[in-house]
Motif scaffolding. Structure first.
Motif, PDB file in Angstrom:
ATOM      1  N   HIS A   1     -56.115  -9.460 -89.743  1.00  0.00           N
ATOM      2  CA  HIS A   1     -56.742  -9.279 -90.996  1.00  0.00           C
ATOM      3  C   HIS A   1     -57.566  -7.962 -90.709  1.00  0.00           C
ATOM      4  N   GLY A   2     -57.282  -6.811 -90.405  1.00  0.00           N
ATOM      5  CA  GLY A   2     -58.058  -5.715 -90.097  1.00  0.00           C
ATOM      6  C   GLY A   2     -57.547  -4.609 -90.486  1.00  0.00           C
ATOM      7  N   GLU A   3     -58.178  -3.454 -90.214  1.00  0.00           N
ATOM      8  CA  GLU A   3     -57.757  -2.249 -90.476  1.00  0.00           C
ATOM      9  C   GLU A   3     -57.570  -1.418 -88.798  1.00  0.00           C
ATOM     10  N   VAL A   4     -56.387  -1.658 -88.461  1.00  0.00           N
ATOM     11  CA  VAL A   4     -55.741  -1.250 -87.429  1.00  0.00           C
ATOM     12  C   VAL A   4     -55.412   0.268 -87.229  1.00  0.00           C
ATOM     13  N   ILE A   5     -56.079   1.115 -86.671  1.00  0.00           N
ATOM     14  CA  ILE A   5     -55.705   2.524 -86.733  1.00  0.00           C
ATOM     15  C   ILE A   5     -55.069   2.816 -85.487  1.00  0.00           C
ATOM     16  N   THR A   6     -53.681   2.942 -85.956  1.00  0.00           N
ATOM     17  CA  THR A   6     -52.892   2.805 -84.322  1.00  0.00           C
ATOM     18  C   THR A   6     -52.754   4.495 -83.767  1.00  0.00           C
ATOM     19  N   ALA A   7     -53.210   5.376 -84.531  1.00  0.00           N
ATOM     20  CA  ALA A   7     -53.205   6.832 -83.874  1.00  0.00           C
ATOM     21  C   ALA A   7     -51.612   7.037 -83.461  1.00  0.00           C
ATOM     22  N   ASP A   8     -50.798   6.484 -84.118  1.00  0.00           N
ATOM     23  CA  ASP A   8     -49.323   6.784 -83.408  1.00  0.00           C
ATOM     24  C   ASP A   8     -48.887   8.125 -84.090  1.00  0.00           C
ATOM     25  N   GLU A   9     -47.509   8.465 -83.995  1.00  0.00           N
ATOM     26  CA  GLU A   9     -46.877   9.785 -84.514  1.00  0.00           C
ATOM     27  C   GLU A   9     -47.257   9.794 -86.110  1.00  0.00           C
ATOM     28  N   GLN A  10     -47.122   8.444 -86.787  1.00  0.00           N
ATOM     29  CA  GLN A  10     -47.272   8.620 -88.279  1.00  0.00           C
ATOM     30  C   GLN A  10     -48.430   8.039 -88.794  1.00  0.00           C
ATOM     31  N   ASN A  11     -49.470   7.767 -87.666  1.00  0.00           N
ATOM     32  CA  ASN A  11     -50.907   7.746 -88.139  1.00  0.00           C
ATOM     33  C   ASN A  11     -50.978   6.266 -89.136  1.00  0.00           C
ATOM     34  N   ARG A  12     -50.126   5.464 -88.507  1.00  0.00           N
ATOM     35  CA  ARG A  12     -50.101   4.017 -89.416  1.00  0.00           C
ATOM     36  C   ARG A  12     -51.315   3.178 -89.345  1.00  0.00           C
TER      37      ARG A  12
END
Length: 532
Positions: free
Chosen positions: A8-19
């Motif tokens: 239940h959060g705001e998981v900022i992945t910083a992956d290639e798509q910035n998901r």
């Protein structure tokens, strides 16, 4: 089943798509799942620690791509000229006297973070003023840029500096018109002598512990250490990681602040090169200094300073010397880098990199430039073509921005030009250069998206970047700068579980208030190493 689950959060992945997703799961030291809270709930077992983010941000652990861990830790043992009560030289002198009163005769008194533009007198202290505090203790005050210092007579005696001592190459020993010493040591004159300021074994270990704890509490999980005072501290830092006294991951540049070329040569002779080590301590690039401090100001520029038509800064090497020393390191398999702030220095480093790659081609050399201060368009084009990874320091605008405008004029529009780097497809990673400025990544992120000084003055605002770009420069890009993008820098399945949880939503926070957010939890290698 997972060991830790975040829901239940705001998981900022910083992956290639910035998901941006809701949840993630950790097993051991790895991320095992990323997705919706419903999907991740399937990984919850009887022993799983479940953390309800309640809309708060979870990010990859911050990677500071340029700082000086040992210097910051040692500074914490001395007198801080950045303390909130410091408004004048007399305030500093009072703190130095108090420090002297509690030290045995002959022990060093050290102060750090001095900035003549931030005190009422608008000047440096003199040797005579420091002698009034003590002639029995050696005293050194190091400027905030860490390229300039002021010493008392006792310290100058230890350094072997007298009225007839010549200036070293790349440095200046401060003198009055009559030739008497002022106590001021600039660039190599400072670096050569700072290593003579002695520390006990206990002080060094305590310094490591203090720095590690502060960085982790700010959500930093990896640091690229940009150089120590001497090779012994470099080796002790490696031992401290192995002993658990430093809990961070370290990518250690092969550099000492004085005579780095000798250290590089010794490391090459031992067969050590970039990449040797493990995921906790790894050898980084071979690094030299080419010019001075952006706030000093002593950087090497192609055009004279706006503040002084006679001043073009200080260079440490000729082009031939730089090419030879870093070129040999490249040949031996090192990633190479150099401190280069002014456009003249950056141009020299690019010439060196181009020469090295031509002589010994390598498909993925990833040469770096530390700071890359005044990077004008022609230099950016060359960085792109050569695959250079610049390491800018946007937090400098917060502390030194007005001075940049004064000294460099319109060139501030090309200082640490993160937007131009992103638009050119250059992968740049952010460093704080702590203790030169604050290590807090949230301050660095805010500075990157705002480019404002503490007084609220915008400095080259056309080079601001988006929040997600700033986050990426502090995470995935930092991993790329150390050849680790497949291991860390983003929240993706299979990557190391280095994570930071904030006390609110980063994406929903106004840019003016980013640095007001706090870290609630830091995880390194799947272990909770800090919890507020």
């Amino acid at each position: 089943m997972a060991d830790i689950v975040f829901l239940h959060g705001e998981v900022i992945t910083a992956d290639e798509q910035n998901r941006i997703v809701e949840a993630t799961a950790v097993k051991g030291n790895r991320i095992v799942a990323v997705g919706t809270s419903e999907e991740i709930a399937q990984y919850i077992g009887p022993q799983t620690s479940v953390i309800d983010l309640k809309g708060r941000s979870l990010l990859p652990g911050f990677i500071d791509s340029h700082l000086h861990l040992s210097a910051y830790g040692i500074d914490k043992l001395g007198v801080s000229c950045k303390a909130s009560h410091i408004e004048s030289l007399n305030d500093i002198f009072r703190d130095l006297r108090e420090k002297a009163a509690g030290l045995p005769q002959g022990n060093w008194i050290r102060a750090w973070g001095f900035n003549e533009t931030k005190i009422v007198e608008q000047r440096y202290p003199t040797k005579e003023e420091l002698d009034e505090i003590s002639t029995e203790h050696p005293i050194i005050i190091i400027r905030a840029c860490n390229h300039i210092s002021v010493a008392n007579s006792k310290a100058l005696d230890i350094f072997g500096i007298n009225k007839s001592t010549p200036n070293p190459k790349g440095g200046i020993i401060g003198r009055k018109d009559g030739g008497e010493l002022t106590g001021r040591l600039i660039e190599t004159a400072h670096f050569q002598n700072a290593q003579k300021v002695t520390y006990s074994e206990e002080e060094i270990i305590r310094a490591f512990e203090l720095a590690s704890a502060d960085y982790i509490a700010a959500g930093i999980t990896t640091v690229h250490d940009a150089g120590t005072n001497d090779p012994n501290i470099f080796r002790k830092m490696q031992q401290a990681v192995q002993n658990g006294q430093i809990k961070l991951r370290i990518y250690a540049m092969v550099c000492t602040l004085d005579n780095p070329e000798a250290f590089i040569e010794n490391m090459m002779a031992e067969g050590v090169k970039t990449g040797v080590g493990d995921d906790r301590f790894k050898i980084g690039p071979a690094k030299l200094f080419t010019d001075g401090s952006s706030s000093g100001p002593t950087i090497a520029t192609r055009k004279a300073y706006t503040s002084n038509p006679e001043d073009y800064g200080i260079l440490y090497y000729t082009q031939e010397e730089l090419n030879r020393r870093l070129g040999e390191a490249h040949k031996q398999g090192y990633q190479i880098t150099a401190h280069a702030q002014g456009d003249r220095a950056i141009e020299m480093v690019l010439n060196c990199i181009e020469s090295a790659l031509k002589a010994h081609p390598r498909s993925d050399a990833r040469p770096r430039i530390e700071h890359a201060g005044i990077s004008e368009p022609d230099l950016i084009d060359r960085m792109k073509r050569l695959g250079v990874v610049p390491i800018p320091n946007p937090a400098f605008f917060r502390e030194y921005g007005e001075g940049y405008v004064h000294n460099y004029g319109k060139r501030v529009n090309w200082m640490y030009p993160l937007r131009s780097f992103f638009e050119s497809g250059i992968i740049s990673a952010i460093g704080s250069d702590n203790p030169v400025t604050d290590y807090n990544p949230l301050i660095g992120i805010q500075a990157a998206v705002q480019r404002k000084s503490i007084q609220g003055i915008e400095i080259g605002g056309e080079q601001t970047i988006s929040l997600l770009q700033a986050i990426r420069a502090y995470t995935w890009n930092g991993a790329y700068a150390s050849f680790d993008e497949h291991q860390k820098g983003s929240i993706e399945v299979g990557k190391l579980a280095d994570l930071v949880m904030l006390d609110g939503s980063l994406l929903e926070t106004d840019s003016e208030n980013i640095s007001d957010l706090s870290v609630e939890m830091t995880i390194i290698n799947g272990d909770v190493v800090y919890q507020s």
